[in-house]
Design a protein around this motif. Sequence first.
Motif, PDB file in Angstrom:
ATOM      1  N   THR A  96      13.216  11.560  21.307  1.00 60.54           N
ATOM      2  CA  THR A  96      13.038  10.226  21.894  1.00 60.54           C
ATOM      3  C   THR A  96      12.488   9.231  20.873  1.00 60.54           C
ATOM      4  OG1 THR A  96      10.801  10.787  22.652  1.00 60.54           O
ATOM      5  CG2 THR A  96      12.630  11.212  24.176  1.00 60.54           C
ATOM      6  N   GLU A  97      12.255   9.690  19.645  1.00 57.90           N
ATOM      7  CA  GLU A  97      11.774   8.792  18.601  1.00 57.90           C
ATOM      8  C   GLU A  97      12.849   7.728  18.290  1.00 57.90           C
ATOM      9  OE1 GLU A  97      10.088  12.919  18.111  1.00 57.90           O
ATOM     10  OE2 GLU A  97      12.132  12.101  18.214  1.00 57.90           O
ATOM     11  N   THR A  98      12.456   6.691  17.604  1.00 56.06           N
ATOM     12  CA  THR A  98      13.409   5.668  17.189  1.00 56.06           C
ATOM     13  C   THR A  98      13.426   5.594  15.673  1.00 56.06           C
ATOM     14  OG1 THR A  98      11.758   3.904  17.210  1.00 56.06           O
ATOM     15  CG2 THR A  98      12.947   4.327  19.273  1.00 56.06           C
ATOM     16  N   PRO A  99      14.560   5.241  15.071  1.00 57.79           N
ATOM     17  CA  PRO A  99      14.630   5.140  13.610  1.00 57.79           C
ATOM     18  C   PRO A  99      13.561   4.223  13.019  1.00 57.79           C
ATOM     19  CG  PRO A  99      16.831   5.099  14.534  1.00 57.79           C
ATOM     20  CD  PRO A  99      15.886   5.030  15.700  1.00 57.79           C
ATOM     21  N   LYS A 106       8.919   4.440  -0.311  1.00 52.37           N
ATOM     22  CA  LYS A 106       9.844   4.943  -1.327  1.00 52.37           C
ATOM     23  C   LYS A 106      10.076   6.421  -1.043  1.00 52.37           C
ATOM     24  CE  LYS A 106       6.497   6.456  -4.822  1.00 52.37           C
ATOM     25  NZ  LYS A 106       6.136   6.442  -6.250  1.00 52.37           N
ATOM     26  N   VAL A 107      11.139   6.955  -1.594  1.00 55.46           N
ATOM     27  CA  VAL A 107      11.419   8.384  -1.505  1.00 55.46           C
ATOM     28  C   VAL A 107      11.794   8.836  -2.915  1.00 55.46           C
ATOM     29  CG1 VAL A 107      12.839  10.184  -0.467  1.00 55.46           C
ATOM     30  CG2 VAL A 107      12.231   8.165   0.885  1.00 55.46           C
ATOM     31  N   ASP A 108      10.886   9.505  -3.579  1.00 52.49           N
ATOM     32  CA  ASP A 108      11.076   9.834  -4.994  1.00 52.49           C
ATOM     33  C   ASP A 108      11.723  11.214  -5.124  1.00 52.49           C
ATOM     34  OD1 ASP A 108      11.024  10.056  -7.715  1.00 52.49           O
ATOM     35  OD2 ASP A 108       8.902   9.557  -7.932  1.00 52.49           O
ATOM     36  N   VAL A 109      13.033  11.258  -4.899  1.00 48.54           N
ATOM     37  CA  VAL A 109      13.749  12.533  -4.966  1.00 48.54           C
ATOM     38  C   VAL A 109      13.712  13.112  -6.374  1.00 48.54           C
ATOM     39  CG1 VAL A 109      15.256  12.063  -2.998  1.00 48.54           C
ATOM     40  CG2 VAL A 109      15.941  11.298  -5.274  1.00 48.54           C
ATOM     41  N   ASN A 110      13.651  12.261  -7.389  1.00 45.79           N
ATOM     42  CA  ASN A 110      13.593  12.773  -8.759  1.00 45.79           C
ATOM     43  C   ASN A 110      12.297  13.542  -8.999  1.00 45.79           C
ATOM     44  OD1 ASN A 110      16.097  11.776  -9.980  1.00 45.79           O
ATOM     45  ND2 ASN A 110      15.247   9.748  -9.585  1.00 45.79           N
ATOM     46  N   GLN A 111      11.204  13.102  -8.362  1.00 48.44           N
ATOM     47  CA  GLN A 111       9.939  13.838  -8.477  1.00 48.44           C
ATOM     48  C   GLN A 111      10.052  15.197  -7.809  1.00 48.44           C
ATOM     49  OE1 GLN A 111       7.556  14.441  -5.798  1.00 48.44           O
ATOM     50  NE2 GLN A 111       5.678  14.905  -6.940  1.00 48.44           N
ATOM     51  N   TRP A 112      10.720  15.255  -6.654  1.00 52.37           N
ATOM     52  CA  TRP A 112      10.914  16.552  -5.990  1.00 52.37           C
ATOM     53  C   TRP A 112      11.622  17.519  -6.942  1.00 52.37           C
ATOM     54  CZ3 TRP A 112      13.881  14.970  -0.870  1.00 52.37           C
ATOM     55  CH2 TRP A 112      13.136  14.001  -0.178  1.00 52.37           C
ATOM     56  N   VAL A 113      12.746  17.042  -7.469  1.00 51.06           N
ATOM     57  CA  VAL A 113      13.618  17.922  -8.248  1.00 51.06           C
ATOM     58  C   VAL A 113      12.960  18.341  -9.552  1.00 51.06           C
ATOM     59  CG1 VAL A 113      15.862  18.135  -9.380  1.00 51.06           C
ATOM     60  CG2 VAL A 113      15.690  16.959  -7.171  1.00 51.06           C
ATOM     61  N   SER A 114      12.353  17.395 -10.266  1.00 52.93           N
ATOM     62  CA  SER A 114      11.739  17.740 -11.550  1.00 52.93           C
ATOM     63  C   SER A 114      10.556  18.683 -11.356  1.00 52.93           C
ATOM     64  CB  SER A 114      11.305  16.472 -12.295  1.00 52.93           C
ATOM     65  OG  SER A 114      10.331  15.758 -11.557  1.00 52.93           O
ATOM     66  N   VAL A 146      18.699   7.719   9.273  1.00 53.31           N
ATOM     67  CA  VAL A 146      18.003   6.932   8.263  1.00 53.31           C
ATOM     68  C   VAL A 146      18.694   5.599   8.016  1.00 53.31           C
ATOM     69  CG1 VAL A 146      19.246   7.996   6.334  1.00 53.31           C
ATOM     70  CG2 VAL A 146      16.937   7.123   5.975  1.00 53.31           C
ATOM     71  N   GLN A 147      19.993   5.543   8.242  1.00 55.53           N
ATOM     72  CA  GLN A 147      20.753   4.314   8.023  1.00 55.53           C
ATOM     73  C   GLN A 147      20.217   3.159   8.873  1.00 55.53           C
ATOM     74  OE1 GLN A 147      24.939   4.836   8.610  1.00 55.53           O
ATOM     75  NE2 GLN A 147      25.469   2.782   7.933  1.00 55.53           N
ATOM     76  N   TYR A 148      19.662   3.487  10.038  1.00 50.82           N
ATOM     77  CA  TYR A 148      19.177   2.469  10.967  1.00 50.82           C
ATOM     78  C   TYR A 148      17.652   2.372  10.948  1.00 50.82           C
ATOM     79  CZ  TYR A 148      23.983   2.606  12.484  1.00 50.82           C
ATOM     80  OH  TYR A 148      25.351   2.549  12.503  1.00 50.82           O
ATOM     81  N   SER A 149      17.039   2.978   9.940  1.00 51.39           N
ATOM     82  CA  SER A 149      15.588   2.905   9.763  1.00 51.39           C
ATOM     83  C   SER A 149      15.256   1.800   8.771  1.00 51.39           C
ATOM     84  CB  SER A 149      15.061   4.240   9.226  1.00 51.39           C
ATOM     85  OG  SER A 149      15.362   4.365   7.844  1.00 51.39           O
ATOM     86  N   PRO A 150      13.978   1.453   8.648  1.00 53.72           N
ATOM     87  CA  PRO A 150      13.604   0.466   7.627  1.00 53.72           C
ATOM     88  C   PRO A 150      13.985   0.892   6.212  1.00 53.72           C
ATOM     89  CG  PRO A 150      11.836   0.709   9.226  1.00 53.72           C
ATOM     90  CD  PRO A 150      12.847   1.781   9.541  1.00 53.72           C
ATOM     91  N   TYR A 151      14.064   2.211   5.958  1.00 54.19           N
ATOM     92  CA  TYR A 151      14.392   2.685   4.614  1.00 54.19           C
ATOM     93  C   TYR A 151      15.868   2.494   4.294  1.00 54.19           C
ATOM     94  CZ  TYR A 151      14.568   5.556   0.431  1.00 54.19           C
ATOM     95  OH  TYR A 151      14.750   5.990  -0.852  1.00 54.19           O
ATOM     96  N   GLN A 152      16.731   2.794   5.242  1.00 56.14           N
ATOM     97  CA  GLN A 152      18.175   2.554   5.200  1.00 56.14           C
ATOM     98  C   GLN A 152      18.973   3.443   4.246  1.00 56.14           C
ATOM     99  OE1 GLN A 152      18.709  -1.688   4.497  1.00 56.14           O
ATOM    100  NE2 GLN A 152      18.420  -2.146   6.671  1.00 56.14           N
ATOM    101  N   LYS A 153      18.404   3.809   3.101  1.00 57.37           N
ATOM    102  CA  LYS A 153      19.202   4.521   2.096  1.00 57.37           C
ATOM    103  C   LYS A 153      19.555   5.933   2.555  1.00 57.37           C
ATOM    104  CE  LYS A 153      16.964   2.048  -1.734  1.00 57.37           C
ATOM    105  NZ  LYS A 153      16.101   2.212  -2.942  1.00 57.37           N
ATOM    106  N   ASP A 154      20.662   6.436   2.031  1.00 54.31           N
ATOM    107  CA  ASP A 154      21.144   7.783   2.339  1.00 54.31           C
ATOM    108  C   ASP A 154      20.345   8.790   1.495  1.00 54.31           C
ATOM    109  OD1 ASP A 154      22.591  10.219   2.455  1.00 54.31           O
ATOM    110  OD2 ASP A 154      24.462   9.152   2.857  1.00 54.31           O
ATOM    111  N   ILE A 155      19.355   9.424   2.131  1.00 57.26           N
ATOM    112  CA  ILE A 155      18.467  10.332   1.390  1.00 57.26           C
ATOM    113  C   ILE A 155      19.212  11.592   0.950  1.00 57.26           C
ATOM    114  CG2 ILE A 155      16.411  11.795   1.595  1.00 57.26           C
ATOM    115  CD1 ILE A 155      15.162   9.613   3.314  1.00 57.26           C
ATOM    116  N   ALA A 156      20.126  12.079   1.766  1.00 58.65           N
ATOM    117  CA  ALA A 156      20.898  13.257   1.362  1.00 58.65           C
ATOM    118  C   ALA A 156      21.657  12.986   0.071  1.00 58.65           C
ATOM    119  CB  ALA A 156      21.857  13.668   2.479  1.00 58.65           C
ATOM    120  N   LYS A 157      22.225  11.790  -0.052  1.00 59.62           N
ATOM    121  CA  LYS A 157      22.957  11.437  -1.274  1.00 59.62           C
ATOM    122  C   LYS A 157      22.005  11.309  -2.458  1.00 59.62           C
ATOM    123  CE  LYS A 157      26.320   8.194  -3.203  1.00 59.62           C
ATOM    124  NZ  LYS A 157      25.702   8.222  -4.543  1.00 59.62           N
TER     125      LYS A 157
END
Length: 507
Positions: A96-99, A106-114, A146-157
Amino acid sequence: MRFLKILSLLLILFSLSCNNAATNPGESSGGGGGGSGGYPPPSIKFPDGASVEEKAKLAATLAPSEKQLNWQKMELTAFIHYGMNTFTDRGWGTGTETPSQFTPTKVDVNQWVSTLKEAGFKIIILTVKHHDGFCLWHTETTKHSVQYSPYQKDIAKEFADACRAQGMKVGFYLSPWDMNAESYGKGQAYNDFFCQQLTELLTKYGPVDEMWFDGAKDEKYGKVQEYDFTRWMDLINELQPNCITANLGLDARWAGNEGGYARDSEWSPVGFKPDAYGDKGYNEKYGLTAEDADLGSRDVLRKVPEVFWFPAEVDVSIRTPTAPASDSIYDQWFFHEGKQSVKTMQEIMNIYYKSVGRNANLLLNFPVNKEGVIPTEDAARIKEFKQYLDNNLTTGFLKDQDTSWIGADNGQSKEYALTSSKQINVLIIQEDISKGQRVEKFSIEYNNNGNWQAVTLSDISKATGTIGYKRIIKFSNITTDKIRITINQTRLPANISSVNVYYSPTY
C-alpha cells in the motif's frame, strides 16, 4: 534378473558419458560436467531394485553442468537489499506504499560494486522487487516503481552498468509475492504478469548471471496464488540460458537456514528434488524438506529413486538485528537505523568456515542505507575479512607442490611434506567435482616426532565427512613437517584436486 539389473546400471553409466541433455525441467539428464546447455541440471534415475551401494556408485558419477561448476568456483556472492523498506523501516512492506515514499538523494551503485569487488566477491544480486511489489526498474507492468518516485532513475540499469564496468557479474532477486499487484491471487493472470516482469529484466540489462527466487507468500492476506516455477524456469532458459536459478530455482538450493551455515556433511548430489520442477508431493513422499539435516547420505539414497545435482547456497546478512523494525520484524536484510549491529570478524569468519568451508557458496547480504551507499562500518568489516583471508588463508605451506590425488580409494592414504616444520591449524581440501562428489569420510594426521597422530578438530569443524568443491577444516595448533590424509570411505575412487595447510593466528 540380477544380470538385467547389472546391464541396466552399465547402460546408465554409459549414457552419462554421452552428455545427453534433457529438454525441459520435467525430464532427467545424465551429468558430466560441461553438458550442453545445463538445462535442466544433471540428475540420475536409479534402476528399479538397485541396492544402496549401487545407488551410491551411480550418485558418484553425477557432476555439475558447466554453469553450475563455474558458479561454485565463485564461492562468494553479495546480496544487496535496497528498496521501499529502507525508507519505511519495515521488514516486509504491505503493497500500500506509494512511490513518493522512496526518496533517496543519490544511489551510489559504483560504491556498492567497488566495495564488494575489492572484498573478493564475483557477483552481486540486487533485490529489484521485494514483497511490497515496488520495482527498482522502469517497468511497463505497474506504476509502483522507481520511475514514478522522486528519484526516477532506473536503478537496475545503473546497477547492471556499474557491475559490467567493473567486471562483476549481475544477479537479480525478484519476489514472487507481490502485495501491490492487482492480479496477485488470480492464477494465470499473475503468472503472466510475473513473466512479463522477468522478460523485462532478462532482455533490458544485458547478461544476467543469477536469478534468485524464494517462495514467499502468506495466505492470511486472503489471496491464494500458485507460482508457475516451471514456466519461469523455461522462460529464463530461453532468454538467458547461462543464468543460474537459485534458491527455489533449479541450479542452486537454499541451505535450509538464514543463519550462515551449511550442513556438517553437505552433498551436492541430493535426493531432494528442486521445487521448480513442479512435481508436487515428490519430496513429501520421500520425507524430505529443504531444512533437513541430511539430503544426500546413503540413508537418503536408500529411499529415493533419483538424485539431482543441486548444490547449497548459504544466505545471511552482514548485519544482525538488535531491535524490531516498525512492523515488529527483526530484519537482517534491509537497513534499519539503530536497530542492527555489524557482525564481528569472528562471526564473519565462522560463517565463512561453515559455508564456503562446507561445500557451499556464501550469499552475504549488505543493506544499503537511505543515503544510497553501503555504510562505512559494513564496508570496513568486509575489507578486513578480505585482508585476513589474503594474509592467512590464500597461499599455504604446500603451495609449490602438485597435491592432486587421482583415484583415492577406500583405506588409502597420502602424505604431504612441508618444506620445514611449521605451525598449522587449518587444512583446505578440494575434490574435482567436474567428475562428481565422492568422498564420504576422511581423516587427517600429522607427524609428531616420527609418530602419526590424529589432529584435534575444533568445534567449528566437528568432523571430517564429505569434501565436495571445498572443505575447510580447523583444528588445534600443531607443529609438524608432514601431514597424512586417509580416505576412510568413498563411493568411487575420488579425485582430490588440491590439499593445503595454513596457520590462522586469530580466527
